[in-house]
Design a protein around this motif. Sequence first.
Motif, PDB file in Angstrom:
ATOM      1  N   CYS A 168      -5.601   1.005   8.714  1.00  0.00           N
ATOM      2  CA  CYS A 168      -4.479   1.256   7.785  1.00  0.00           C
ATOM      3  C   CYS A 168      -3.177   1.348   8.574  1.00  0.00           C
ATOM      4  O   CYS A 168      -2.159   0.755   8.201  1.00  0.00           O
ATOM      5  CB  CYS A 168      -4.704   2.542   7.002  1.00  0.00           C
ATOM      6  SG  CYS A 168      -6.239   2.585   6.074  1.00  0.00           S
ATOM      7  N   CYS A 217       0.815  -1.203   0.000  1.00  0.00           N
ATOM      8  CA  CYS A 217       0.000   0.000   0.000  1.00  0.00           C
ATOM      9  C   CYS A 217       0.860   1.270   0.000  1.00  0.00           C
ATOM     10  O   CYS A 217       1.945   1.318   0.570  1.00  0.00           O
ATOM     11  CB  CYS A 217      -0.972  -0.142   1.150  1.00  0.00           C
ATOM     12  SG  CYS A 217      -1.151   1.135   2.274  1.00  0.00           S
ATOM     13  N   PRO A 277       0.696   4.421   1.366  1.00  0.00           N
ATOM     14  CA  PRO A 277       1.189   5.066   2.592  1.00  0.00           C
ATOM     15  C   PRO A 277       2.246   4.249   3.326  1.00  0.00           C
ATOM     16  O   PRO A 277       3.027   4.801   4.106  1.00  0.00           O
ATOM     17  CB  PRO A 277      -0.059   5.256   3.461  1.00  0.00           C
ATOM     18  CG  PRO A 277      -1.189   4.649   2.756  1.00  0.00           C
ATOM     19  CD  PRO A 277      -0.776   4.326   1.352  1.00  0.00           C
ATOM     20  N   THR A 322      -4.869   8.302   3.005  1.00  0.00           N
ATOM     21  CA  THR A 322      -5.210   6.889   2.754  1.00  0.00           C
ATOM     22  C   THR A 322      -6.305   6.842   1.685  1.00  0.00           C
ATOM     23  O   THR A 322      -6.806   7.885   1.250  1.00  0.00           O
ATOM     24  CB  THR A 322      -5.775   6.230   4.027  1.00  0.00           C
ATOM     25  OG1 THR A 322      -6.948   6.966   4.410  1.00  0.00           O
ATOM     26  CG2 THR A 322      -4.777   6.223   5.170  1.00  0.00           C
ATOM     27  N   CYS A 323      -6.701   5.620   1.335  1.00  0.00           N
ATOM     28  CA  CYS A 323      -7.779   5.478   0.342  1.00  0.00           C
ATOM     29  C   CYS A 323      -9.023   6.241   0.807  1.00  0.00           C
ATOM     30  O   CYS A 323      -9.658   6.951   0.033  1.00  0.00           O
ATOM     31  CB  CYS A 323      -8.132   4.003   0.167  1.00  0.00           C
ATOM     32  SG  CYS A 323      -6.754   3.018  -0.404  1.00  0.00           S
ATOM     33  N   SER A 352      -4.000   4.685  -2.208  1.00  0.00           N
ATOM     34  CA  SER A 352      -3.373   3.408  -2.562  1.00  0.00           C
ATOM     35  C   SER A 352      -3.976   2.801  -3.824  1.00  0.00           C
ATOM     36  O   SER A 352      -3.345   1.982  -4.476  1.00  0.00           O
ATOM     37  CB  SER A 352      -3.492   2.424  -1.397  1.00  0.00           C
ATOM     38  OG  SER A 352      -2.361   1.606  -1.377  1.00  0.00           O
ATOM     39  N   TYR A 407      -2.151  -2.155   9.938  1.00  0.00           N
ATOM     40  CA  TYR A 407      -1.587  -3.024   8.899  1.00  0.00           C
ATOM     41  C   TYR A 407      -0.161  -2.599   8.555  1.00  0.00           C
ATOM     42  O   TYR A 407       0.761  -3.416   8.467  1.00  0.00           O
ATOM     43  CB  TYR A 407      -2.499  -2.999   7.662  1.00  0.00           C
ATOM     44  CG  TYR A 407      -1.794  -3.138   6.333  1.00  0.00           C
ATOM     45  CD1 TYR A 407      -1.195  -4.349   5.968  1.00  0.00           C
ATOM     46  CD2 TYR A 407      -1.725  -2.069   5.443  1.00  0.00           C
ATOM     47  CE1 TYR A 407      -0.534  -4.470   4.746  1.00  0.00           C
ATOM     48  CE2 TYR A 407      -1.066  -2.191   4.227  1.00  0.00           C
ATOM     49  CZ  TYR A 407      -0.470  -3.392   3.883  1.00  0.00           C
ATOM     50  OH  TYR A 407       0.180  -3.505   2.689  1.00  0.00           O
TER      51      TYR A 407
HETATM   52  S1  SF4 Z   1      -7.387   1.039   2.825  1.00  0.00           S
HETATM   53 FE1  SF4 Z   1      -5.881   1.806   1.334  1.00  0.00          FE
HETATM   54  S2  SF4 Z   1      -4.460   3.027   2.588  1.00  0.00           S
HETATM   55 FE2  SF4 Z   1      -5.600   1.718   4.001  1.00  0.00          FE
HETATM   56  S3  SF4 Z   1      -4.316  -0.111   4.252  1.00  0.00           S
HETATM   57 FE3  SF4 Z   1      -5.811  -0.545   2.615  1.00  0.00          FE
HETATM   58  S4  SF4 Z   1      -4.715  -0.016   0.727  1.00  0.00           S
HETATM   59 FE4  SF4 Z   1      -3.607   0.958   2.423  1.00  0.00          FE
END
Ligand code: SF4
Length: 465
Positions: free
Chosen positions: A48, A23, A25, A105-106, A141, A51
């Motif tokens: 996020c 991802c 970030p 983030t997304c 992302s 993770y």
């Molecule tokens: S929602 Fe988007 S920014 Fe958040 S962990 Fe998943 S891919 Fe990464």
Amino acid sequence: MEKIPTLSYIRPFVSTRNACKLCSPLGACIAIKGIEGCVPLIHGSQGCATYIRRYIISHYKEPVDIASSNFSEETTIFGGENNLKTALTNVINQYQPKAIGITTTCLSETIGEDVPLQLSNIRNDSSNSNLPSLFTISTPSYQGTHMDGFNATVLEIIKHFTKKMPSADKVNFFPGFVSPADIRHLKEVFIDFNIDAITLPDYSDTLDNPVWEKYYRVPKGGTPISELEQIGSAYASVELGSFTEVKQGGKNGGKELSAATWLENEHGIKNHKTILPIGMNSCDTFFDILSKVSGKDIPTKYVMQRGRLLDSYADGHKYIFGKKAVVYGEEDLVLALCSFLDEIGVEVALAASGANSGKLQKEIIKHCPEHGKSIKVMSDSDFEQINEECNLIKPDFLIGNSKGQYIAKNYNVPLIRVGFPIHDRIGGQRVNHLGYYGTQELFDKVVNAMIEYKQNNSPIGYKYM
Ligand code: SF4
């Protein structure tokens, strides 16, 4: 060379199965960890940050704090400015950081959060005196990979911190997303050439600490902010990587810039760009650049390392010549590994990346002049596609991060672990890949993997080679 049959990529699914990328970030947070006294803050929901923290800790085996503005349903509807203010207050009180890097983030991107405006409101609020340096990077992302996040962050750091200063006898060094051990090694190389380098980002200590007698909330190390301010007055830049450019919006819409190209455009600093120095050819190019930049001959130490590497190529050649390899990971790592494997006589049957710059095939042909055209290149690929290709290729080994472990197990072939992430072994942060020194480590690993495989699968075995 045997012709490799190809699969049709018109498939009855649209989803990615086991992504071969991470991802955006996450890449941003790693770059932020390379600034002294800087804390990453994710503007989005808690998951996020969790993770990303989990992923980074599992590879580097270090405590890694990633703050979050902790979006809820209410924030998602009414906006996250208040959450951002609270998060910044908490981070400042708990960490007393010199800087905070805020990545989106997304979710925050999808609802259209204007973080630069929010930060400007926070800075203009007179109750917020003595704020640390605050910068923000847009990292949706769904638009890119961890490498886009990493490269965009390096560029943003440069734009944010660079000040107009008198010329300095310094060289900017952009190593790219490499291991802490690689950064340490390359910093030493610059010192041996007597080059005063500003390395950005430098997480060689922050993500690979020695044991502590007391706990530091913000680990020591990183590029000092006082050095970042001087970056615009250096006399040259050295940038590793062919895929470091980031698409620009606003008045620069459509343009692609890396930190070093931005410095070249804005400050006239000559950029010396080359691929990651893995293998004799690309190391020679890198060392020649340093020789040119410093005006000095290559130090004897590295001439000796080069000689030993060449000697080992002769010793190990018969064990690896004609072996088939599958390479995967970030485009820059894949490109450098292809160039290295090609020069040692390994047949790269597949070069795969989850990224999709559109330039990987062209770069591979350029850097593998003899066999580049016969390497099958898969961009925007996932691990299931790599798995299916392996069924046709029947590789002798895989080389890439630990996420391909299940494929190597499926085909009962060795996986040589390089890059990021390495979640199923210790020492991912200490893997050397770069320079004659790192190439030597890699070459020995490849040869020994082939010898060990043969030994383990021989009905008799052997004690001498
Ligand atoms: S929602 Fe988007 S920014 Fe958040 S962990 Fe998943 S891919 Fe990464």
